[in-house]
Enzyme design. Structure first.
Site, mmCIF file in Angstrom:
data_model
loop_
_atom_site.group_PDB
_atom_site.id
_atom_site.type_symbol
_atom_site.label_atom_id
_atom_site.label_comp_id
_atom_site.label_asym_id
_atom_site.label_seq_id
_atom_site.Cartn_x
_atom_site.Cartn_y
_atom_site.Cartn_z
ATOM 1 N N TYR A 67 0.689 -1.194 -0.439
ATOM 2 C CA TYR A 67 0.062 -0.379 -0.151
ATOM 3 C C TYR A 67 0.863 1.174 -0.158
ATOM 4 O O TYR A 67 1.664 2.418 0.875
ATOM 5 C CB TYR A 67 -1.077 -0.019 1.374
ATOM 6 C CG TYR A 67 -2.051 -1.084 1.489
ATOM 7 C CD1 TYR A 67 -1.984 -1.794 -0.319
ATOM 8 C CD2 TYR A 67 -2.700 -1.502 2.621
ATOM 9 C CE1 TYR A 67 -2.991 -2.524 0.427
ATOM 10 C CE2 TYR A 67 -3.610 -2.403 2.278
ATOM 11 C CZ TYR A 67 -3.943 -3.262 1.449
ATOM 12 O OH TYR A 67 -5.279 -3.751 1.526
ATOM 13 N N PRO A 212 -16.814 -3.625 1.921
ATOM 14 C CA PRO A 212 -17.877 -3.559 2.802
ATOM 15 C C PRO A 212 -18.938 -1.984 2.675
ATOM 16 O O PRO A 212 -20.378 -3.246 2.292
ATOM 17 C CB PRO A 212 -17.502 -3.266 4.794
ATOM 18 C CG PRO A 212 -15.908 -2.521 3.935
ATOM 19 C CD PRO A 212 -15.475 -2.154 3.105
#
Length: 287
Positions: A67, A212
């Site tokens: 990341y 999500p």
């Protein structure tokens, strides 16, 4: 709902049987720049988000050395090291970024070993709490999981997990070493993993959904807003609450680069969905 909030309202889960975490955690991916590439737009806010997360009891932080690359791990170390005793940092290996930010597979044994050592160094740890092997499109990840199992035996890794897998890959990995968690795509609309969610709960494996909050159409958004209005919360909070209700094995790690949004995410753990809410949230599949 953001007054006096903590991550304890949604209960706990024991990753690997001995690493107790609150079921609301924090995903650090969004702390990097656009496209999860480069430095954050506001480094001070990124540091503040991480410190606020720990203050709220989010003792499960998800990250990866790719990341940024390296950005989120360096921020975590700067903000939180030396780490609280109960903090569980979960990282991923199996991927890398090229100079333009493309996501590439890095599944050779030497790449996996180097990734583990890189995560240890950048996080300032002697042992990684959990390492997820991130599958791209391989039919079998058993050879790669065996490499991580060897590093676990050497004491460099406490627990192993898998990411972006199907039931077949999970089953083969469990014949090699215990699997503490699965990290896959799953949300109130995209429920393709329903059977795997239930299987994980039966097997004592934590299930960590990524994206999500993604993929809602206008019709789905309307249903979420309807439920949100009943509780005086946001539709995003309802989507998180649904995941927590769906299975006791689900551990959510919503990411944000904003302290205010972090507080909202944690507050979702206190939402008690009713039977009417759940009926309204029996939504059609996303695109």
């Amino acid at each position: 709902m953001t007054n006096n909030i903590t991550a304890t309202a949604a209960g706990t889960w024991d990753l690997g049987g001995d690493a107790t975490v609150n079921r609301i955690g924090y995903g650090a991916m969004q702390l990097a720049g656009p496209g999860v590439f480069g430095p954050p737009a506001d480094r001070d806010e990124a540091i503040a988000v991480l410190r606020r997360a720990v203050e709220l009891g989010l003792n499960h932080i998800d990250t990866a050395d790719y990341y940024g690359p390296y950005v989120t791990n360096e921020l975590i170390k700067e903000a939180l090291h030396p780490y609280p005793e109960d903090l569980v940092i979960v990282t991923k290996v199996g991927g890398r970024r090229d100079e333009t930010g493309n996501w590439l597979s890095a599944m050779r044994p030497d790449e996996l070993r180097q990734a583990v050592h890189d995560n240890l160094g950048r996080l300032g740890l002697d042992r990684l709490d959990v390492v997820n092997l991130r599958r791209f499109n391989e039919d079998s990840i058993a050879p790669q999981f065996e490499v991580l199992a060897e590093l676990r035996e050497q004491g460099l890794i406490r627990h192993l997990g898998v990411s972006n897998v199907e039931a077949a890959q999970l089953a083969e990995c469990r014949t090699i070493a215990p699997v503490a968690c699965v990290q896959n795509l799953y949300n109130v609309v995209d429920r393709a993993d329903d059977a795997l969610v239930d299987a994980c709960a039966e097997q004592g494996i934590g299930y960590v959904p990524f994206f999500p909050l993604g993929g809602f159409t206008p019709i789905q958004a309307e249903a979420l807003e309807k439920v949100a209005a009943r509780h005086g919360v946001t539709s995003r909070q309802v989507a998180l609450a649904w995941l927590l209700h769906r299975s006791p094995a689900i551990l959510i790690i919503p990411g944000t680069s904003s302290v205010r949004h972090l507080d909202d995410n944690v507050a979702a753990g206190a939402i008690a969905l009713t039977a009417d809410d759940l009926a309204d949230l029996d939504l059609p599949a996303g695109p």
